[in-house]
Design a protein around this motif. Structure first.
Motif, mmCIF file in Angstrom:
data_model
loop_
_atom_site.group_PDB
_atom_site.id
_atom_site.type_symbol
_atom_site.label_atom_id
_atom_site.label_comp_id
_atom_site.label_asym_id
_atom_site.label_seq_id
_atom_site.Cartn_x
_atom_site.Cartn_y
_atom_site.Cartn_z
ATOM 1 N N MET A 218 44.412 56.184 27.157
ATOM 2 C CA MET A 218 44.676 57.180 28.427
ATOM 3 C C MET A 218 44.009 58.483 28.187
ATOM 4 O O MET A 218 43.174 58.994 28.903
ATOM 5 C CB MET A 218 46.042 57.262 28.780
ATOM 6 C CG MET A 218 46.352 57.599 30.147
ATOM 7 S SD MET A 218 45.681 56.085 31.104
ATOM 8 C CE MET A 218 45.804 56.802 32.894
ATOM 9 N N ILE A 222 41.001 59.741 30.346
ATOM 10 C CA ILE A 222 40.782 61.040 31.353
ATOM 11 C C ILE A 222 39.687 61.987 30.684
ATOM 12 O O ILE A 222 38.854 62.450 31.761
ATOM 13 C CB ILE A 222 42.337 61.819 31.046
ATOM 14 C CG1 ILE A 222 43.119 60.919 31.827
ATOM 15 C CG2 ILE A 222 42.169 63.045 31.470
ATOM 16 C CD1 ILE A 222 44.674 61.181 31.262
ATOM 17 N N ASN A 260 47.192 72.961 21.148
ATOM 18 C CA ASN A 260 48.075 72.577 22.417
ATOM 19 C C ASN A 260 47.825 72.910 23.628
ATOM 20 O O ASN A 260 48.147 72.052 24.326
ATOM 21 C CB ASN A 260 49.421 73.709 22.108
ATOM 22 C CG ASN A 260 50.168 73.331 20.928
ATOM 23 O OD1 ASN A 260 49.935 72.046 20.354
ATOM 24 N ND2 ASN A 260 51.140 74.159 20.209
ATOM 25 N N TRP A 261 46.939 73.803 24.087
ATOM 26 C CA TRP A 261 46.396 74.319 25.420
ATOM 27 C C TRP A 261 45.080 73.570 25.785
ATOM 28 O O TRP A 261 44.553 73.565 26.702
ATOM 29 C CB TRP A 261 46.299 75.571 25.530
ATOM 30 C CG TRP A 261 47.721 76.364 25.375
ATOM 31 C CD1 TRP A 261 48.277 76.913 24.199
ATOM 32 C CD2 TRP A 261 48.857 76.010 26.360
ATOM 33 N NE1 TRP A 261 49.498 77.104 24.555
ATOM 34 C CE2 TRP A 261 50.095 76.879 25.788
ATOM 35 C CE3 TRP A 261 49.017 75.275 27.631
ATOM 36 C CZ2 TRP A 261 51.079 76.882 26.499
ATOM 37 C CZ3 TRP A 261 50.163 75.620 28.179
ATOM 38 C CH2 TRP A 261 51.219 76.372 27.723
ATOM 39 N N ASN A 263 44.366 70.392 26.222
ATOM 40 C CA ASN A 263 44.494 69.569 27.787
ATOM 41 C C ASN A 263 44.683 70.390 29.062
ATOM 42 O O ASN A 263 43.876 69.985 29.850
ATOM 43 C CB ASN A 263 45.760 68.642 27.571
ATOM 44 C CG ASN A 263 45.343 67.326 26.950
ATOM 45 O OD1 ASN A 263 44.237 66.960 26.810
ATOM 46 N ND2 ASN A 263 46.557 66.713 26.251
ATOM 47 N N ALA A 264 45.371 71.384 28.926
ATOM 48 C CA ALA A 264 45.733 71.963 30.026
ATOM 49 C C ALA A 264 44.272 73.033 30.453
ATOM 50 O O ALA A 264 43.948 72.658 31.646
ATOM 51 C CB ALA A 264 46.688 73.309 29.778
ATOM 52 N N PHE A 267 41.767 70.322 31.943
ATOM 53 C CA PHE A 267 42.243 69.995 33.526
ATOM 54 C C PHE A 267 42.148 71.186 34.439
ATOM 55 O O PHE A 267 41.531 70.848 35.652
ATOM 56 C CB PHE A 267 43.569 69.395 33.703
ATOM 57 C CG PHE A 267 43.694 68.129 32.895
ATOM 58 C CD1 PHE A 267 42.869 67.154 33.409
ATOM 59 C CD2 PHE A 267 44.318 67.809 31.729
ATOM 60 C CE1 PHE A 267 43.102 65.857 33.021
ATOM 61 C CE2 PHE A 267 44.328 66.597 31.155
ATOM 62 C CZ PHE A 267 43.590 65.632 31.743
ATOM 63 N N LEU A 268 42.013 72.255 33.986
ATOM 64 C CA LEU A 268 41.834 73.501 34.743
ATOM 65 C C LEU A 268 40.419 73.431 35.093
ATOM 66 O O LEU A 268 39.975 73.475 36.178
ATOM 67 C CB LEU A 268 42.216 74.949 34.042
ATOM 68 C CG LEU A 268 43.645 75.263 34.402
ATOM 69 C CD1 LEU A 268 43.923 76.711 33.588
ATOM 70 C CD2 LEU A 268 43.746 75.591 35.918
ATOM 71 N N LEU A 270 38.585 70.764 35.212
ATOM 72 C CA LEU A 270 38.380 69.697 36.043
ATOM 73 C C LEU A 270 38.659 69.989 37.420
ATOM 74 O O LEU A 270 38.013 70.027 38.391
ATOM 75 C CB LEU A 270 39.315 68.652 35.664
ATOM 76 C CG LEU A 270 39.338 67.504 36.682
ATOM 77 C CD1 LEU A 270 37.848 66.689 36.925
ATOM 78 C CD2 LEU A 270 40.501 66.424 36.423
ATOM 79 N N LEU A 271 39.943 70.949 37.484
ATOM 80 C CA LEU A 271 40.305 71.289 39.126
ATOM 81 C C LEU A 271 39.132 72.301 39.412
ATOM 82 O O LEU A 271 38.857 72.126 40.675
ATOM 83 C CB LEU A 271 41.551 71.898 38.738
ATOM 84 C CG LEU A 271 42.800 71.187 38.822
ATOM 85 C CD1 LEU A 271 44.069 71.598 38.812
ATOM 86 C CD2 LEU A 271 42.681 69.834 39.797
ATOM 87 N N ILE B 97 48.818 68.731 33.661
ATOM 88 C CA ILE B 97 48.908 70.369 33.443
ATOM 89 C C ILE B 97 50.390 70.662 33.272
ATOM 90 O O ILE B 97 50.872 71.430 32.531
ATOM 91 C CB ILE B 97 47.997 71.247 34.521
ATOM 92 C CG1 ILE B 97 46.720 71.086 34.248
ATOM 93 C CG2 ILE B 97 48.608 72.650 34.456
ATOM 94 C CD1 ILE B 97 45.816 71.597 35.407
ATOM 95 N N ASN B 104 54.517 72.543 26.042
ATOM 96 C CA ASN B 104 53.974 73.529 25.188
ATOM 97 C C ASN B 104 54.575 75.035 25.346
ATOM 98 O O ASN B 104 54.344 75.779 24.343
ATOM 99 C CB ASN B 104 52.662 73.758 25.000
ATOM 100 C CG ASN B 104 51.882 72.518 24.496
ATOM 101 O OD1 ASN B 104 52.186 72.217 23.419
ATOM 102 N ND2 ASN B 104 50.805 72.111 25.076
#
Lengths: 289, 291, 268
Positions: A218, A222, A260-261, A263-264, A267-268, A270-271, B97, B104
């Motif tokens: 997955m 993504i 840790n960040w 992925n976030a 996706f930011l 991506l958005l 997100i 986290n």
């Protein structure tokens, strides 16, 4: 240090490009949101593991076997699910939900056969190459070289044949494509086979380095989709640029903040692309109404 | 007996989740894969309000529903700007997100350790609702209320506009309705009721951690919706019934637990693939999934 | 003049590939008349409709709309309004090759076309159920009246109010979409190829409906390739080419114009 992160990012980027191509080949041709890519990716890694570890094939043979069988599996998804749906003129969202179904079946089937725990192919200490400050491990070298060869081969194939044009024509209007004397069935089969090859390549190269479990698919899917969007849908070269950019971006996030960040931030990005440049870096605006 | 009550409580929670997914996905055909994100946001907001404030249930529920609803504005904004697959991707990004933040941002959410010791809700501010019987009653009443509320929605003028948006947004614009406004409403309601489900879950289980609100959970909710069928009330309720009860049946058959989880997923997958071919409107649904 | 269009320019694909779809277009639409817009494929007719009804932005030029009720008001500028606002100002539109909404019943299709949006707030029926029921009944009555007026007493559509949009033939869907435009209180109707793909009997019906629209005080601007239809119906014909209005005149003037003959009608 900084350069090291960039190099790592580029190598990850090559891997992303491979799976992005695997996703985009199908998406650009059929417009199916091919979520089962995640499962095919996992299947590739496990076939590789099975051939190398259990059957004790040599590494290269295991790799080729993995590419072959994933291509066959990919063709099977087309024959058993997508083609019947296409014949019934089902909507694309229907195909996408069926695709979720295929993914669930395959991933859990693999988990039943091989177990849910992480499998490692080669846990010996890897040989490393040092270029000044930069350290590259042997698997990383393999990833970069094989990845680039495969991508070059695809470009050669698309460049020396009409296949690229055929694929775009098929995407635009399948009925017209068929009337013009081409075979929709065969073209789709080739596309699915190629997609399987690239997915398996990406997964084998990754799995050799860091191992595998049934749920690695997955996140890869993504990332592949994000790479495709960043580059711009509809073109194969966009996947490569998107993949490389994404790899470097993630490496920089790790360098600057923490893993840790990752992925976030992905996706930011991506958005941001979706909202401000949905056509991607290479795409152009189209007439809307 | 308690075992059956537990299943019914979970069923009620899933009825809320699947019904609220049906509103944007089923009626307006906005395929959003982030229902679990709202479920999670609701659960974490509830944990905060239940732990820090001593409020009656109705007040907590309203606050949580409003806050979760407000979070949905991000998604409805995306639904206005983006079409088709791009919208699906945007909701996926939102889901990821939210999960990353829950996982986290340890100072606030305690990350992977989760939040434990969440107190039960207090009906009317005094009676602390404890025990499985209380929750059985509460969730059943709530899910019945929601079934009644949503039952009329499709036939109402609001449902009419949503169905029109599903077919053709340009036509909706040309007759003087702003699709963006109706999408806002749909997502707000959907998120608010998912948040309510989160509240019930958090206070019933009294422990939450981010792994309950993953992308897989979102896909699971959609699976339930598509198995049951979209567009009406029967479909989602039946879908929730299938996904909640099927694992228990498998358990009775006597499969080892390690295998049961995977096998159950395989069964869902098979049902989905077969349904998409033979009955794309789901087992009990009315509308076919369209582009 | 109900609608004044001044100096509209629109180009697609910026940069070196850019070409102008509309190039300084001017058009006046007089009130209470039928104006027909003719021109070759790709002349920009539908694009002009998209601009008027607010679907196409990023153009330059002015559109002013005399939203005249009883007392004279200053003309409204439409350039920066969203499509749904423009519709609510009283500009309705029939799309090219679109029929009824397939998943709604005929009655729901008609009700949806009404300009009264009350009750469309979710759960509105919880608070003011009686009033909403009355409004819904009123809309139903209005829909039935319109169908009776257009298609005569006891016509078959009255019995088919609960049939789904997709159950009607394409020609019927076009007729009923036109009927739907009576539900909203529109002053100006933009009809994009009302007769395309419709058989001759229905074309007569459509002519009839459009005449009834004008009789009801509405103004019609239509795009049409069927010259017989245009000749019969239109008061004013505007010929469009190269993103501009090249000629305006009565149907006879246009048909006898040498350039229109050569480049559009294909008669020597």
């Amino acid at each position: 240090m900084f350069l090291q992160f960039i190099i790592n990012g580029i190598i990850t980027g090559v891997l992303y490009s491979l799976s992005a191509i695997g996703f985009a080949l199908v998406y650009n041709t059929t417009r199916i949101f091919h979520i089962a890519v995640a499962a095919l990716y996992v299947a590739g890694a496990y076939i590789f593991y099975f051939a190398f570890h259990t059957l004790e094939f040599p590494l290269w043979a295991a790799g080729i076997l993995a590419l072959l069988f994933t291509a066959i599996l990919s063709i099977l998804t087309e024959i058993s699910v997508y083609r019947p749906l296409y014949r019934k003129k089902s909507s694309l969202n229907t195909a996408m939900i069926a695709s979720i179904g295929i993914m669930t079946i395959l991933i859990n089937g693999i988990a039943l056969l091989f177990g849910n725990e992480t499998k490692v192919l080669d846990n010996s200490i890897q040989q490393v190459f040092t270029f000044g400050e930069i350290i590259v491990t042997l698997p990383q070298m393999g990833q970069a070289i094989i990845g680039i060869i495969l991508i070059a081969a695809l470009f050669a194939f698309l460049g020396f044949s009409n296949f690229g044009l055929e694929v775009r024509a098929l995407c635009n209007d399948a009925a017209l494509f068929e009337i013009s004397g081409f075979n929709v069935k065969t073209t789709r089969l080739i596309v699915f086979a190629l997609s399987g090859v690239f997915l398996a390549a990406g997964s084998c190269l990754t799995a050799y380095d860091i191992g595998m479990d049934p749920h690695i698919g997955m996140p890869v899917l993504i990332n592949a989709m994000v790479a495709m969007i960043i580059g711009g849908t509809g073109r194969i070269r966009a996947c490569i640029v998107g993949g490389l950019l994404l790899g470097i971006l993630q490496a920089l996030v790790v360098f600057q903040f923490s893993a840790n960040w990752q992925n976030a931030i992905t996706f930011l990005v991506l958005l941001l692309f979706l909202f401000f440049k949905p056509q991607g870096i290479f795409g152009s605006k189209k007439r809307l109404v | 007996m308690e075992y059956i009550l537990h299943i019914v409580i979970m069923l009620n929670i899933y009825i809320l989740l699947v019904l609220s997914a049906n509103l944007p996905v089923g009626l307006a055909n906005l395929l959003s894969i982030c229902q679990a994100a709202f479920y999670g946001i609701g659960a974490y907001f509830s944990a905060y309000f239940l732990l820090q404030w001593n409020l009656p249930f109705v007040v907590v529920a309203l606050i949580v529903m409003c806050l979760t609803g407000l979070c949905s504005l991000v998604v409805s904004f995306a639904s206005v700007k983006l079409k088709g697959d791009y919208f699906v991707l945007a909701t996926l990004a939102f889901q990821m997100i939210v999960f990353t933040i829950l996982y986290n941002w340890t100072e606030v959410t305690r990350g992977p350790y989760g939040i434990s010791g969440i107190p039960s809700v207090k009906l009317f501010g005094i009676i602390s609702l404890s025990g499985i019987y209380g929750y059985f009653a509460l969730t059943t009443v709530l899910s019945l209320i929601v079934i009644l509320l949503f039952g009329n929605l499709k036939k109402s003028p609001f449902g009419r506009v949503l169905t029109a948006i599903r077919s053709d947004e340009l036509t909706v614009l040309s007759i003087g309705r702003n699709p963006a406004r109706f999408k806002n409403y749909a997502f707000f309601i959907s998120a608010a009721f998912s948040g309510l489900a989160g509240l019930l879950y958090a206070s019933y289980i009294s422990y939450i951690d981010p792994t309950s609100f993953t992308l897989d959970e979102s896909i699971f909710i959609l699976t339930a919706l598509f198995i049951g069928g979209i567009g009406n009330i029967k479909g989602p309720v039946f879908g929730a019934l299938v996904v909640v009860v099927l694992p228990e049946i498998l358990r009775f058959v006597g499969l080892p637990d390690a295998m049961a989880a995977n096998l159950r997923q395989i069964i869902y997958g098979l049902i989905l693939v077969l349904l998409m071919y033979f009955k794309p409107q789901g087992l009990m649904g009315e509308l076919k999934i369209k582009n | 003049m109900l609608l004044k269009i001044k100096n509209i320019t629109l180009s697609f694909a910026k940069g070196k590939d850019s070409f102008k779809i509309l190039n300084g277009l001017n058009l006046d639409v007089p009130k209470g008349k039928i104006t027909a817009l003719i021109g070759g494929n790709g002349a920009g007719k539908t694009t002009l409709f998209n601009i008027i009804s607010g679907f196409q932005k990023d153009f330059s030029g002015e559109i002013s709309y005399c939203h005249c009720g009883l007392d004279p008001q200053p003309p409204l500028r439409l350039e920066n309004l969203r499509a749904d606002k423009i519709s609510r100002l009283g500009i309705g539109r029939l799309f090219q090759s679109k029929g009824l909404l397939p998943h709604l019943t005929l009655l729901d299709n008609m009700k949806l076309c009404s300009n009264d949006t009350s009750g469309e707030f979710p759960f509105a029926y919880l608070f003011r159920n009686k009033k909403l029921l009355a409004i819904e009944n009123e809309k139903e009555m209005k829909a039935k009246n319109i169908l009776t007026q257009l298609f005569g007493e006891n016509n078959k559509y009255l019995g088919m109010l609960n049939a789904m949009g997709c159950d009607f033939s394409y020609g019927e869907q076009r007729l009923l979409s036109l009927a739907g435009l009576f539900m909203g209180n529109y002053d100006l109707l933009l009809l994009d190829e009302p007769t395309a793909g419709v058989n001759p009997v229905y074309i007569e019906n459509i002519k009839d409906i459009i005449r009834k629209m004008v009789a009801a005080g509405k103004t019609v601007l239509l795009i049409e390739h069927n010259m017989l239809f245009v000749k019969d119906l239109a008061d004013i014909v505007a010929y469009m080419d190269d993103g501009q209005i090249k000629f305006t005149g009565t149907p006879n003037e246009i048909i006898n114009n040498q350039e229109v003959k050569n480049s559009y009608l294909g008669i020597e």
